[in-house]
Motif scaffolding. Structure first.
Motif, PDB file in Angstrom:
ATOM      1  N   ALA A 292      15.361  37.153   6.579  1.00 31.97           N
ATOM      2  CA  ALA A 292      13.972  38.247   6.453  1.00 31.97           C
ATOM      3  C   ALA A 292      14.225  39.399   5.815  1.00 31.97           C
ATOM      4  O   ALA A 292      15.288  39.761   5.704  1.00 31.97           O
ATOM      5  N   THR A 293      13.439  40.149   5.118  1.00 32.06           N
ATOM      6  CA  THR A 293      13.736  41.114   4.203  1.00 32.06           C
ATOM      7  C   THR A 293      13.158  42.417   5.103  1.00 32.06           C
ATOM      8  O   THR A 293      12.171  42.335   5.894  1.00 32.06           O
ATOM      9  N   VAL A 294      13.915  43.552   5.207  1.00 33.67           N
ATOM     10  CA  VAL A 294      13.574  44.609   5.711  1.00 33.67           C
ATOM     11  C   VAL A 294      13.250  45.795   4.682  1.00 33.67           C
ATOM     12  O   VAL A 294      13.967  45.557   3.738  1.00 33.67           O
ATOM     13  N   ALA A 295      12.435  46.470   5.002  1.00 34.74           N
ATOM     14  CA  ALA A 295      11.898  47.466   3.832  1.00 34.74           C
ATOM     15  C   ALA A 295      13.105  48.307   3.813  1.00 34.74           C
ATOM     16  O   ALA A 295      14.109  48.383   4.562  1.00 34.74           O
ATOM     17  N   ALA A 296      12.911  49.444   2.951  1.00 34.54           N
ATOM     18  CA  ALA A 296      13.980  50.268   2.661  1.00 34.54           C
ATOM     19  C   ALA A 296      14.194  51.239   4.131  1.00 34.54           C
ATOM     20  O   ALA A 296      13.570  52.358   4.042  1.00 34.54           O
ATOM     21  N   ILE A 297      14.690  50.918   4.976  1.00 29.38           N
ATOM     22  CA  ILE A 297      14.979  51.577   6.131  1.00 29.38           C
ATOM     23  C   ILE A 297      16.479  51.624   6.298  1.00 29.38           C
ATOM     24  O   ILE A 297      17.331  50.906   6.110  1.00 29.38           O
ATOM     25  N   ARG A 298      16.645  53.037   6.528  1.00 31.91           N
ATOM     26  CA  ARG A 298      18.372  53.425   6.926  1.00 31.91           C
ATOM     27  C   ARG A 298      18.663  52.644   8.109  1.00 31.91           C
ATOM     28  O   ARG A 298      18.030  52.946   9.195  1.00 31.91           O
ATOM     29  N   GLN A 299      19.807  51.901   8.049  1.00 31.70           N
ATOM     30  CA  GLN A 299      19.963  50.963   9.264  1.00 31.70           C
ATOM     31  C   GLN A 299      21.601  51.490   9.576  1.00 31.70           C
ATOM     32  O   GLN A 299      22.390  51.133   8.647  1.00 31.70           O
ATOM     33  N   VAL A 300      21.692  51.568  10.783  1.00 27.73           N
ATOM     34  CA  VAL A 300      23.157  52.078  11.257  1.00 27.73           C
ATOM     35  C   VAL A 300      23.297  51.610  12.559  1.00 27.73           C
ATOM     36  O   VAL A 300      22.232  51.270  13.205  1.00 27.73           O
TER      37      VAL A 300
ATOM     38  N   SER B 290       9.827  58.453  13.127  1.00 29.78           N
ATOM     39  CA  SER B 290      10.876  58.497  11.949  1.00 29.78           C
ATOM     40  C   SER B 290      12.068  57.701  12.383  1.00 29.78           C
ATOM     41  O   SER B 290      12.806  57.426  11.507  1.00 29.78           O
ATOM     42  N   HIS B 291      12.050  57.258  13.714  1.00 26.02           N
ATOM     43  CA  HIS B 291      13.486  56.590  13.996  1.00 26.02           C
ATOM     44  C   HIS B 291      12.975  55.423  15.101  1.00 26.02           C
ATOM     45  O   HIS B 291      12.196  55.763  15.796  1.00 26.02           O
ATOM     46  N   VAL B 292      13.661  54.334  14.732  1.00 26.79           N
ATOM     47  CA  VAL B 292      13.621  53.186  16.105  1.00 26.79           C
ATOM     48  C   VAL B 292      15.101  52.886  16.490  1.00 26.79           C
ATOM     49  O   VAL B 292      15.894  52.906  15.542  1.00 26.79           O
ATOM     50  N   VAL B 293      15.186  53.138  17.697  1.00 27.77           N
ATOM     51  CA  VAL B 293      16.402  52.823  18.234  1.00 27.77           C
ATOM     52  C   VAL B 293      16.468  51.669  19.085  1.00 27.77           C
ATOM     53  O   VAL B 293      15.666  51.218  19.916  1.00 27.77           O
ATOM     54  N   ASN B 294      17.416  50.548  18.720  1.00 26.53           N
ATOM     55  CA  ASN B 294      17.685  49.534  19.572  1.00 26.53           C
ATOM     56  C   ASN B 294      18.559  49.637  20.533  1.00 26.53           C
ATOM     57  O   ASN B 294      19.823  49.547  20.453  1.00 26.53           O
ATOM     58  N   TYR B 295      18.266  50.444  21.690  1.00 29.99           N
ATOM     59  CA  TYR B 295      19.074  50.693  22.798  1.00 29.99           C
ATOM     60  C   TYR B 295      19.528  49.625  23.431  1.00 29.99           C
ATOM     61  O   TYR B 295      20.923  49.544  23.559  1.00 29.99           O
ATOM     62  N   ASP B 296      18.755  48.291  23.352  1.00 26.08           N
ATOM     63  CA  ASP B 296      19.383  47.066  23.847  1.00 26.08           C
ATOM     64  C   ASP B 296      19.285  46.132  22.617  1.00 26.08           C
ATOM     65  O   ASP B 296      18.049  46.126  21.791  1.00 26.08           O
TER      66      ASP B 296
ATOM     67  N   GLY C  77      12.350  55.558   7.126  1.00 32.46           N
ATOM     68  CA  GLY C  77      12.461  55.280   8.499  1.00 32.46           C
ATOM     69  C   GLY C  77      13.857  55.075   8.608  1.00 32.46           C
ATOM     70  O   GLY C  77      14.978  55.046   7.680  1.00 32.46           O
ATOM     71  N   ASN C  78      14.402  55.170   9.858  1.00 39.59           N
ATOM     72  CA  ASN C  78      15.631  55.226  10.362  1.00 39.59           C
ATOM     73  C   ASN C  78      15.768  53.893  11.343  1.00 39.59           C
ATOM     74  O   ASN C  78      14.982  54.334  12.310  1.00 39.59           O
ATOM     75  N   ALA C  79      16.746  53.093  11.475  1.00 40.44           N
ATOM     76  CA  ALA C  79      17.009  52.254  12.477  1.00 40.44           C
ATOM     77  C   ALA C  79      18.350  52.335  13.080  1.00 40.44           C
ATOM     78  O   ALA C  79      19.396  52.169  12.352  1.00 40.44           O
ATOM     79  N   ILE C  80      18.359  52.570  14.206  1.00 42.56           N
ATOM     80  CA  ILE C  80      19.828  53.166  14.843  1.00 42.56           C
ATOM     81  C   ILE C  80      20.074  51.635  16.052  1.00 42.56           C
ATOM     82  O   ILE C  80      19.165  51.545  16.768  1.00 42.56           O
ATOM     83  N   LEU C  81      20.862  51.065  15.876  1.00 44.15           N
ATOM     84  CA  LEU C  81      21.394  50.051  16.658  1.00 44.15           C
ATOM     85  C   LEU C  81      22.436  50.307  17.701  1.00 44.15           C
ATOM     86  O   LEU C  81      23.453  50.752  17.278  1.00 44.15           O
TER      87      LEU C  81
END
Ligand code: AMP
Length: 619
Positions: free
Chosen positions: A215-223, A316-322, A344-348
């Motif tokens: 899958a492709t993900v948009a230009a989101i900062r992923q950490v 602005s942020h998505v957090v994958n807490y689980d 966008g920012n994605a935190i896992l």
């Protein structure tokens, strides 16, 4: 999500289990559950390719529980796991699913635990046994475990059992199970040997593989942050506080219960947060989303289903807490940010045992997810100070400031202090209850996880269990046996652990079909010695030598004396010769690992982090 199944009820589970699932907050089946549960309920054998974190435990546990006859206090299901930690974890999961099944009894049995206790528990009658292969084999041999009433057999993490050298034991057990039972085999990978076992022992199995579609993900900062040393909630608030450009966030958790709990905790810490889950009716859900849009809420804590399709540009942020169950869920989740052309920012959050899932996501999305260093106390303080300064600067040109300047001068004069001191007092008042500094220790950062998920490193994907013998790639495959090879000591290609080592002899060797990994697996599992502390191993025709740290507690020594490898008692005892410079220790345990002399009568166990003997063994 890859599946169209929305509810557990669609899968054919009984009312009592459905009630339990709702009570423990499972809202919707994970993809592996949606696929496996109906197949297992129909009685088919199954091969499930799934790793930890996908919800595989419930995928096999729920159907097998449907088949249990509570009135029959005999083992009706046997689940084999590679480690005692997993055995305990799986048993706990079953116990939680048995909330509304009075009289249900699951028993974990594993090496290192007292036989007396296990025998007592077995004699009381358990419906499900979850065990490590060695100990299950022992009980079968001693006839203290009877599988005549077996309906289901599960091999959990079969590839791990292979890697730990338990596959022969697993086959030995499979050969002794009654022919009429269902078998489910779960494995993250499918090496040839596991495939062969499946072909030999499973009947017309259905195969389920959790797709990790690219899958492709948009230009989101992923950490990602590797969970360690700090509670997830504290880490979350630290991160959110320091994140640049924070406007609003959606935080994903797995259960409905968790949405409410986390929303309450964040609200208590001053965040405008609310839960969004399947228990809310449509109107209430829309209200939460409207509030997030308008800024009345800054954080929404949601389950996957409830957050489906949310389109709020200020997120602005998505957090994958689980961590999500699969790549698709991940892509869907992080797609809630970076909308309407914004960044966008994605935190896992990744628990060490979920590292494999992290790598799967990276591979499938073809985008690396970089590690995030948890902000330090100083980082948070600096950010708070910067925000405070900005706020103060914002009122420097405000109308009516003269009036207050006059009061400040008066205070300074009346108390013979500088205006600066008065300003400091005012700042302190303004920040009452909202300290700018945080106190306490910063936790030590976790070691970086390995890139190659086939060798997850010492603390790779399941830190709570002992590191596996082959995780560091230190013991390669045993060299091919060759007739002209001298029968000399075979040394595993690894540095010996630091500290004093004692060499022991055991009564199993090549003629018993024993390999280095069997020895390491047995010692690690049975005596609770972390495998990285097991030194060189010499493999001879009818015996072998193994170096273990000096100062072995008597309980561990006794456990090892009675351990069997490939059915042969190993009779561990100190060997005559001592390895290079190592001090004698034998079973009397006179020395600690670091070479310090122990106080007379002191406990025979190593201290602190360097403790090699995980637990006291009571047999
Ligand atoms: P597993 O992959 O079996 O180790 O499960 C990983 C975690 O997901 C465990 O904490 C489970 O309690 C949780 N879990 C499994 N299935 C569900 C579900 N359908 N909904 C919410 N949480 C789940």
């Amino acid at each position: 999500m890859s599946t169209t199944v929305e509810t557990f009820a669609e899968l054919g589970l009984s009312e009592s289990l459905l009630k339990t699932l709702s009570e423990i907050g499972y809202e919707t089946p994970s993809p592996i559950q949606a696929e496996c549960i109906p197949i297992l309920l129909e009685g088919h054998d199954l091969i499930g390719m799934a790793q930890t974190g996908t919800g595989k435990t419930a995928a096999f546990a729920l159907p097998l529980m449907e088949q249990i006859d509570i009135k029959l206090a005999k083992p009706q299901a046997l689940i084999l796991t590679p480690t005692r930690e997993l055995a305990i974890q799986v048993a706990e999961a079953l116990q939680s699913y048995a909330k509304n099944l009075p009289g249900f009894h699951v028993l974990p049995i594993y090496g290192g635990q007292s036989y007396t206790i296990q025998l007592k528990q077995l004699s009381r009658g358990a419906h499900v046994i979850v065990g490590t292969p060695g100990r299950v084999m022992d009980h079968l041999e001693r006839k203290t475990l009877n599988l005549d009433n077996l309906k289901t057999m599960v091999l959990d993490e079969a590839d791990e059992m292979l890697r730990m050298g338990f596959i022969d034991d697993v086959e030995w057990i499979l050969e002794r199970t009654p022919p009429q039972h269902q078998t489910a085999l779960f494995s993250a990978t499918m090496p040839d040997q596991i495939r062969r076992v499946a072909q030999k022992y499973l009947v017309d199995p259905r195969e389920i593989k959790i797709k990790s579609a690219t899958a492709t993900v948009a230009a989101i900062r992923q950490v990602y942050w590797q969970v360690s040393g700090m509670h997830k909630l504290d880490a979350l608030t630290r991160i959110l506080e320091v994140e640049e450009d924070f406007d609003a966030a959606i935080i994903f958790v797995r259960t409905k219960t968790a949405t409410v709990e986390l929303a309450d905790k964040l609200s208590a810490r001053g965040y405008a947060a609310a839960a969004l889950n399947g228990d809310l009716n449509q109107q209430m859900r829309e209200r939460v989303i409207e509030q997030l849009k308008s800024g009345a809420l800054d954080i929404v804590i949601a389950t996957d289903v409830a957050a489906r399709g949310i389109d709020v540009p200020r997120v602005s942020h998505v957090v994958n807490y689980d961590i999500p169950y699969d790549t698709e869920a991940y892509v869907h989740r992080i797609g809630r940010t970076g909308r309407a052309g914004r960044t966008g920012n994605a935190i896992l959050f990744v628990a060490p045992r979920e590292i494999r899932m992290l790598r799967t996501i990276e591979r499938a999305t073809r985008s690396p997810i970089s590690p995030l260093t948890l902000p330090s106390r100083a980082d948070v303080t600096n950010k708070r100070v910067a925000d405070f300064k900005e706020k103060v600067a914002g009122v420097l040109n405000a109308e009516g400031l003269d009036f207050f300047a006059n009061i400040v001068s008066q205070i300074a004069e009346e108390h013979s202090v500088s205006a600066e001191e008065v300003a400091a007092a005012l700042a302190m008042m303004a920040q009452e209850g909202k300290p700018l500094q945080i106190v306490g220790e910063d936790p030590r950062p976790a070691p970086p996880p390995p890139r190659d998920d086939r060798r997850p490193g010492v603390f790779g994907d399941r830190p709570e269990r002992k590191p596996r013998f082959d995780e560091r790639g230190e013991r390669g495959e045993r060299p091919a046996r060759s007739e002209d090879r001298p029968r000399r000591e075979e040394r595993a290609p690894r540095p010996a652990p630091a500290g004093d080592m004692v060499r022991y002899r055991i009564d199993v060797g090549r003629e018993h079909g024993v390999e280095v990994r069997d020895i390491v697996g047995a010692i690690a599992n049975e005596a609770g010695i972390e495998s990285r502390f097991i030194g060189r191993i010499g493999l001879y025709e009818d015996s072998s030598t193994v170096e273990l740290p000096a100062g072995m507690p008597g309980e561990a020594a006794n456990a090892l004396k009675r351990t069997r490898i490939r059915g042969v008692p190993i009779n561990l005892r100190p060997d005559e010769g001592r390895p290079g410079g190592g001090a004698a220790g034998g079973f009397t345990g006179e020395r600690k690992f670091d070479g310090e002399r122990k106080p007379a009568g002191g406990e025979r166990k190593f201290n602190g982090d360097r403790s090699v003997f995980k637990k006291k063994i009571d047999r």
